[in-house]
Design an enzyme around this catalytic site. Structure first.
Site, PDB file in Angstrom:
ATOM      1  N   TRP A 166       0.833  -1.213   0.000  1.00 14.40           N
ATOM      2  CA  TRP A 166       0.000   0.000   0.000  1.00 14.40           C
ATOM      3  C   TRP A 166       0.857   1.248   0.000  1.00 14.40           C
ATOM      4  CZ3 TRP A 166      -3.891  -2.000  -1.902  1.00 14.40           C
ATOM      5  CH2 TRP A 166      -4.479  -3.167  -1.420  1.00 14.40           C
ATOM      6  N   ASP A 167       1.983   1.200   0.731  1.00 16.79           N
ATOM      7  CA  ASP A 167       2.913   2.330   0.686  1.00 16.79           C
ATOM      8  C   ASP A 167       3.451   2.537  -0.725  1.00 16.79           C
ATOM      9  OD1 ASP A 167       2.908   3.283   3.289  1.00 16.79           O
ATOM     10  OD2 ASP A 167       4.568   2.010   3.943  1.00 16.79           O
ATOM     11  N   VAL A 168       3.801   1.441  -1.374  1.00 15.53           N
ATOM     12  CA  VAL A 168       4.342   1.548  -2.734  1.00 15.53           C
ATOM     13  C   VAL A 168       3.288   2.137  -3.668  1.00 15.53           C
ATOM     14  CG1 VAL A 168       5.176   0.209  -4.717  1.00 15.53           C
ATOM     15  CG2 VAL A 168       6.015  -0.307  -2.402  1.00 15.53           C
TER      16      VAL A 168
END
Lengths: 406, 406
Positions: A166-168
């Site tokens: 999700w960060d990516v």
């Protein structure tokens, strides 16, 4: 001297990043690879991610340098009005006018405050939740539904992904939103206020991929299926010499080839007749995957990895050997892949570092080494604000501007 | 009538997409959300993803409609020279000049072939591997190293992620590369040939995040750590009423609050003294996570989910309850989140569908419903190529252009 135009896609774009951890720094890294000038602003002494693992034996953060390549580093005291004013001036300086931040709750860094200084400013604020609350990949993921369908079928509890996916995705959405807003500003003169909650990234992607829709439309979602591929055929197999392969048959041709190569044609045809099914269809391959797994597993168990690779490489079946990071790096593929180039990273060492995976016109755009924390403060103030040496010394002496930290 | 400028970031951009499955359609969906006109071209009868699961009870693909919202659909016989010429003309028509595809090995659709017709064409080719080979998320992931560090510590084999994270990242990189190339073309007049291998997406991201670098620099990577958070503190806990929470303490403040709320202050201080460690540091929290897990687990086991939520919500600790997709959808958050709006999707039903997670100027950009396969063939030929009804009838009668399929 000829006037060659700068062909980097983001030539002439400058971004100030007040950020930490993964998503927001990844946004800046990506924009830097595309040719933008990216200035990361940190508190004096560094932000919460300064010493984040993995670290070298001497404690230098591999993580921090990996996500901050190609940026200039300015540190300042963002608690003092002088420091805050400095950051505002850096964001709104001519030629720039773009802020990316995951620092919440700072009125002086809000879109309203900045657009009062420069009306066409573009700001992107990455938050945990839509109301501005804190959340990280690990907590967003827990709420996303995915850990409940990840992991071995025999395991009852939730399984987190190891990749902070999700960060990516949020970092890439952020970079995309910035470039889109730059394009709009260049056409219309308008700035943009962009809000990007990490939890919305997870919800949106889950929606597009059908995970939320199938529950709404069909009344139920899917169960954990281990390493199978939902709705078609895929499984992991162990060879005679204990190598593991992920094998996927997405199309009728893949399936025909897999059945033939593993010597299962007669058995599969007999099963199709006996069960009244057709393994050329996704649905039947998926529903009877347990049977197919058992049939193919014998062949894998009787062949070595080398034999499996020769047999599968000669047909359409999609397959790949499971590898550890050590096997991946040790296998020599980084050396021969033009995505990677040698990077001399002060404090970390010399290693093969990746450029942008999207190659433009046959070449991989890449950013330089990561800066030393605070190393560019004086130069950035000179370049962007025309600050004099006296101005700079005064800011440093007053504790408002930081200097390079070794 | 006033002349309001179209404020969608990609207003005036047109993209032809010859694509299937996840990454390439997600690129087109995203560009459509940002305001571009996206035309998906498929073989007559549809591509390999037409019936991909999840499906409705009547067999309609929720997956296909979810990833193709807001697009126009043209089907044609891409094996015939007439069909190929048609696609080339659609890509290179005035106002467009952009192709996104994951269809490999087609000389007539290559950058060279298209740039011979229109010199400033932008093409993006998504492949499995840098040499143009086939690969999918499941096989790329097997080679990425991540399955070896995913899953319960007690489980020996590789664990695949359920979210096709590499496909998602590739789709977003593709959209970013297109918008960046559009910006460059608008400034310099130059087209772009963009290559994006799925396997390079995985390698690049793994590199930025330090997974490949730590092996190169330190000689070894990391082991599987279950649901722990690498290099700091995080764990999943079960409450008295069998709810599960992911709990993360990234900063000294998070940790102090977690220790206090769980009533562990005395025990933690005693441990710090006895072991000579400092749990305000990431490294000590991580190294002694087993001890901390055991201490905190008692508190969670003695409290209900409701009690846990009240206690943790009152402090800085990052936490989230694990939820299934059913619980997520059933919990009512989609209804109150402006990211979602009601979509009437023919053949699927009415459901809450997500817009772009990056909100521009307070609003969520969103795409309309997905088209019926082949429904826009005649209209697109009229609009883009000025084709007459006779031209269109002739193409349909010749089997080169498809019509809407119910």
């Amino acid at each position: 001297m000829t006037d060659m135009p700068d062909l980097r896609p983001l030539a002439g774009v400058r971004i100030v990043e007040v950020s930490s951890f993964v998503a927001s720094p990844l946004c800046g890294l990506t924009l830097s690879q595309l040719g933008a000038e990216v200035i990361r602003v940190d508190p004096i002494g560094g932000a919460g991610d300064k010493n984040r693992w993995p670290v070298t034996e001497s404690g230098e953060s591999i993580y921090w340098t990996g996500l901050n390549r190609g940026k200039r580093s300015v540190t300042c005291d963002m608690r003092s009005p002088e420091g805050q004013r400095l950051v505002q001036r850096l964001v709104t300086a001519p030629g720039g006018g773009i802020l990316v931040t995951n620092a919440g709750g700072r009125v002086w860094l809000s879109h309203a405050a900045l657009s009062a200084v420069r009306s066409d400013v573009i700001t992107l604020r990455l938050t945990g939740t839509p109301d501005g609350g804190a959340a990280v990949d690990y907590t967003v993921n827990a709420a996303s539904g995915f850990p409940m369908i990840t992991g071995p079928e025999s395991h009852a509890g939730p399984v987190n992904h190891a990749l902070p996916a999700w960060d990516v995705a949020a970092g890439l959405y952020a970079a995309l939103a910035i470039v889109s807003a730059v394009r709009r500003r260049e056409r219309t003169g308008r700035g943009a206020e962009i809000d990007l909650p990490l939890s919305d990234v997870a919800l949106a992607v889950s929606g597009y991929l059908g995970y939320l829709t199938e529950v709404q439309v069909n009344g139920a979602g899917r169960a954990a299926i281990g390493n199978a591929v939902y709705g078609t055929y895929g499984h992991d197999f162990v060879t005679a010499d204990a190598a593991r392969y992920m094998v996927v048959a997405l199309t009728p041709r893949h399936m025909r080839d897999l059945v033939r190569v593993t010597g299962c044609t007669a058995a599969v045809e007999a099963l199709e007749t006996a069960l009244g099914v057709d393994f050329s269809t996704d649905a039947d391959r998926y529903r009877h995957r347990g049977l197919l797994n058992a049939l193919f597993a014998s062949w894998f168990a009787e062949h070595t990895a080398a034999e499996v690779e020769v047999a599968l490489a000669g047909c359409s079946v999609l397959f790949e050997r499971y590898r550890s990071f050590e096997e991946l790096v040790g296998g020599g593929q980084l050396e021969t892949n033009p995505l990677f180039s040698v990077l001399h990273q002060p404090r970390i060492g010399t290693y093969l570092a990746a450029g942008l995976p999207a190659a433009f016109d046959g070449g991989h755009l890449s950013a330089g080494a990561a800066p030393l924390l605070g190393a560019d403060g004086a130069a950035v103030l000179r370049d962007l604000l025309g600050a004099s040496e006296d101005d700079i010394d005064q800011l440093i002496d007053g504790g408002h501007l930081g200097v390079a930290q070794g």
